[in-house]
Design a protein around this motif. Sequence first.
Motif, mmCIF file in Angstrom:
data_model
loop_
_atom_site.group_PDB
_atom_site.id
_atom_site.type_symbol
_atom_site.label_atom_id
_atom_site.label_comp_id
_atom_site.label_asym_id
_atom_site.label_seq_id
_atom_site.Cartn_x
_atom_site.Cartn_y
_atom_site.Cartn_z
ATOM 1 N N THR A 89 -0.965 -9.307 -7.744
ATOM 2 C CA THR A 89 -0.092 -9.022 -7.303
ATOM 3 C C THR A 89 0.718 -8.007 -7.104
ATOM 4 O OG1 THR A 89 0.907 -11.188 -6.659
ATOM 5 C CG2 THR A 89 2.762 -9.697 -6.804
ATOM 6 N N ALA A 90 0.694 -7.071 -6.077
ATOM 7 C CA ALA A 90 1.656 -5.352 -6.322
ATOM 8 C C ALA A 90 1.102 -4.881 -4.640
ATOM 9 C CB ALA A 90 0.078 -4.795 -7.185
ATOM 10 N N VAL A 91 1.575 -3.756 -5.249
ATOM 11 C CA VAL A 91 1.267 -2.703 -3.825
ATOM 12 C C VAL A 91 -0.499 -1.976 -3.975
ATOM 13 C CG1 VAL A 91 2.387 -0.318 -2.238
ATOM 14 C CG2 VAL A 91 3.650 -2.545 -3.153
ATOM 15 N N TYR A 92 -0.777 -2.046 -2.966
ATOM 16 C CA TYR A 92 -2.192 -2.085 -2.998
ATOM 17 C C TYR A 92 -2.294 0.524 -2.293
ATOM 18 C CZ TYR A 92 -3.800 -5.328 -5.919
ATOM 19 O OH TYR A 92 -4.465 -7.139 -6.276
ATOM 20 N N TYR A 93 -3.112 0.328 -2.700
ATOM 21 C CA TYR A 93 -2.557 1.887 -2.295
ATOM 22 C C TYR A 93 -4.488 2.561 -2.353
ATOM 23 C CZ TYR A 93 1.988 2.395 -3.750
ATOM 24 O OH TYR A 93 3.449 2.941 -3.949
ATOM 25 N N CYS A 94 -4.119 3.129 -1.051
ATOM 26 C CA CYS A 94 -5.745 3.363 -0.610
ATOM 27 C C CYS A 94 -5.940 4.473 -0.947
ATOM 28 C CB CYS A 94 -5.783 3.307 1.256
ATOM 29 S SG CYS A 94 -6.975 4.302 2.241
ATOM 30 N N ASN A 95 -7.009 5.246 -1.286
ATOM 31 C CA ASN A 95 -7.552 6.654 -1.764
ATOM 32 C C ASN A 95 -8.588 7.410 -1.213
ATOM 33 O OD1 ASN A 95 -8.452 8.583 -4.194
ATOM 34 N ND2 ASN A 95 -6.556 8.621 -3.869
ATOM 35 N N TYR A 96 -8.220 8.382 -0.391
ATOM 36 C CA TYR A 96 -9.735 9.371 -0.592
ATOM 37 C C TYR A 96 -9.593 11.344 -0.832
ATOM 38 C CZ TYR A 96 -12.483 12.679 2.253
ATOM 39 O OH TYR A 96 -13.253 14.081 2.921
ATOM 40 N N TYR A 97 -10.769 10.342 -2.385
ATOM 41 C CA TYR A 97 -11.298 12.202 -2.269
ATOM 42 C C TYR A 97 -11.888 13.057 -2.793
ATOM 43 C CZ TYR A 97 -11.816 14.737 -7.420
ATOM 44 O OH TYR A 97 -12.076 15.428 -7.403
ATOM 45 N N SER A 98 -11.871 14.167 -2.329
ATOM 46 C CA SER A 98 -12.992 15.050 -1.807
ATOM 47 C C SER A 98 -12.768 16.323 -2.029
ATOM 48 C CB SER A 98 -13.703 15.044 -0.323
ATOM 49 O OG SER A 98 -14.684 15.441 0.122
ATOM 50 N N GLY A 99 -13.563 17.867 -3.006
ATOM 51 C CA GLY A 99 -12.804 18.385 -2.828
ATOM 52 C C GLY A 99 -12.044 19.002 -3.906
ATOM 53 N N ASP A 100 -11.790 17.978 -4.990
ATOM 54 C CA ASP A 100 -10.591 18.299 -5.657
ATOM 55 C C ASP A 100 -9.669 18.016 -5.336
ATOM 56 O OD1 ASP A 100 -11.907 21.169 -7.813
ATOM 57 O OD2 ASP A 100 -12.082 18.987 -8.325
ATOM 58 N N LYS A 101 -8.998 17.395 -3.628
ATOM 59 C CA LYS A 101 -7.977 17.028 -3.301
ATOM 60 C C LYS A 101 -7.755 15.295 -3.496
ATOM 61 C CE LYS A 101 -6.995 21.224 -1.057
ATOM 62 N NZ LYS A 101 -6.841 22.183 -0.007
ATOM 63 N N ASP A 102 -6.751 14.978 -3.644
ATOM 64 C CA ASP A 102 -6.720 13.261 -3.418
ATOM 65 C C ASP A 102 -5.124 12.727 -2.270
ATOM 66 O OD1 ASP A 102 -6.796 13.121 -6.231
ATOM 67 O OD2 ASP A 102 -7.707 11.814 -5.293
ATOM 68 N N TYR A 103 -5.403 11.765 -1.732
ATOM 69 C CA TYR A 103 -5.413 11.741 -0.504
ATOM 70 C C TYR A 103 -4.670 10.086 -0.726
ATOM 71 C CZ TYR A 103 -6.298 15.878 1.798
ATOM 72 O OH TYR A 103 -6.791 17.585 1.685
ATOM 73 N N TRP A 104 -3.474 9.975 -0.282
ATOM 74 C CA TRP A 104 -2.695 8.557 0.017
ATOM 75 C C TRP A 104 -2.799 7.965 0.518
ATOM 76 C CZ3 TRP A 104 -4.169 6.191 -5.056
ATOM 77 C CH2 TRP A 104 -4.105 6.493 -5.866
ATOM 78 N N GLY A 105 -3.042 6.663 1.528
ATOM 79 C CA GLY A 105 -1.839 5.931 2.496
ATOM 80 C C GLY A 105 -0.861 5.591 2.229
ATOM 81 N N GLN A 106 -0.271 4.317 2.678
ATOM 82 C CA GLN A 106 1.472 4.160 3.009
ATOM 83 C C GLN A 106 1.845 2.957 1.523
ATOM 84 O OE1 GLN A 106 -0.665 3.400 4.639
ATOM 85 N NE2 GLN A 106 -0.006 1.527 6.013
ATOM 86 N N GLY A 107 0.192 2.512 1.432
ATOM 87 C CA GLY A 107 0.660 1.140 0.531
ATOM 88 C C GLY A 107 0.714 -0.116 1.409
ATOM 89 N N THR A 108 -0.124 -1.189 0.823
ATOM 90 C CA THR A 108 0.510 -2.872 1.354
ATOM 91 C C THR A 108 0.581 -3.384 0.426
ATOM 92 O OG1 THR A 108 -0.879 -3.875 3.474
ATOM 93 C CG2 THR A 108 -2.209 -3.006 1.371
ATOM 94 N N LEU A 109 1.766 -4.181 0.305
ATOM 95 C CA LEU A 109 2.029 -5.036 -0.374
ATOM 96 C C LEU A 109 1.308 -6.665 -0.682
ATOM 97 C CD1 LEU A 109 3.408 -5.683 -2.862
ATOM 98 C CD2 LEU A 109 4.973 -7.160 -0.730
ATOM 99 N N VAL A 110 0.269 -6.341 -1.441
ATOM 100 C CA VAL A 110 -0.521 -8.191 -1.924
ATOM 101 C C VAL A 110 0.522 -8.945 -2.566
ATOM 102 C CG1 VAL A 110 -2.396 -9.174 -2.576
ATOM 103 C CG2 VAL A 110 -1.985 -7.066 -1.374
ATOM 104 N N THR A 111 1.010 -10.212 -2.412
ATOM 105 C CA THR A 111 1.951 -10.888 -3.134
ATOM 106 C C THR A 111 1.075 -12.462 -2.978
ATOM 107 O OG1 THR A 111 3.450 -10.279 -2.314
ATOM 108 C CG2 THR A 111 3.747 -12.409 -3.854
ATOM 109 N N VAL A 112 0.755 -12.713 -4.512
ATOM 110 C CA VAL A 112 -0.197 -13.706 -5.082
ATOM 111 C C VAL A 112 1.348 -14.362 -5.408
ATOM 112 C CG1 VAL A 112 -2.303 -14.795 -6.218
ATOM 113 C CG2 VAL A 112 -2.058 -12.750 -5.487
ATOM 114 N N SER A 113 0.928 -16.428 -5.266
ATOM 115 C CA SER A 113 2.103 -16.972 -5.566
ATOM 116 C C SER A 113 2.455 -18.323 -4.593
ATOM 117 C CB SER A 113 3.870 -16.296 -5.179
ATOM 118 O OG SER A 113 4.403 -17.219 -5.521
ATOM 119 N N SER A 114 2.308 -19.612 -5.863
ATOM 120 C CA SER A 114 2.515 -21.261 -5.141
ATOM 121 C C SER A 114 3.737 -20.950 -3.886
ATOM 122 C CB SER A 114 2.054 -21.752 -6.139
ATOM 123 O OG SER A 114 2.950 -21.966 -7.018
#
Length: 114
Positions: A89-114
């Motif tokens: 369970t966490a917020v999952y962030y997409c990442n793109y890395y190229s040319g010493d630069k990092d870019y991030w997505g907005q995050g998507t929540l994954v919840t694992v629970s019964s």
Amino acid sequence: VQLQASGGGRVQPGGSLRLSCAASGRIFSINTMGWYRQAPGKQRELVAVITNFGTTNYADSVKGRFTISRDNAKNTVYLQMNSLKPEDTAVYYCNYYSGDKDYWGQGTLVTVSS
């Protein structure tokens, strides 16, 4: 570079989810894309990354359960998550890395629970 992630949600322990992240903008052919996550009260951590050549790297905690893949023609990375556990369970962030630069997505929540 803009990143648009999708696919988060709520799932029971043992279930599966698939995350997707599409990159747009000025995309360089040589790059690494991947996923990081941040649980409440914890630091952001690497989940899995994949280079444009297909080389992958996984966190030990997800090896054997998660699979990262990509479609270079679509500039899209995927994360297939199986056998999910409550500790995933966490917020999952997409990442793109190229040319010493990092870019991030907005995050998507994954919840694992019964």
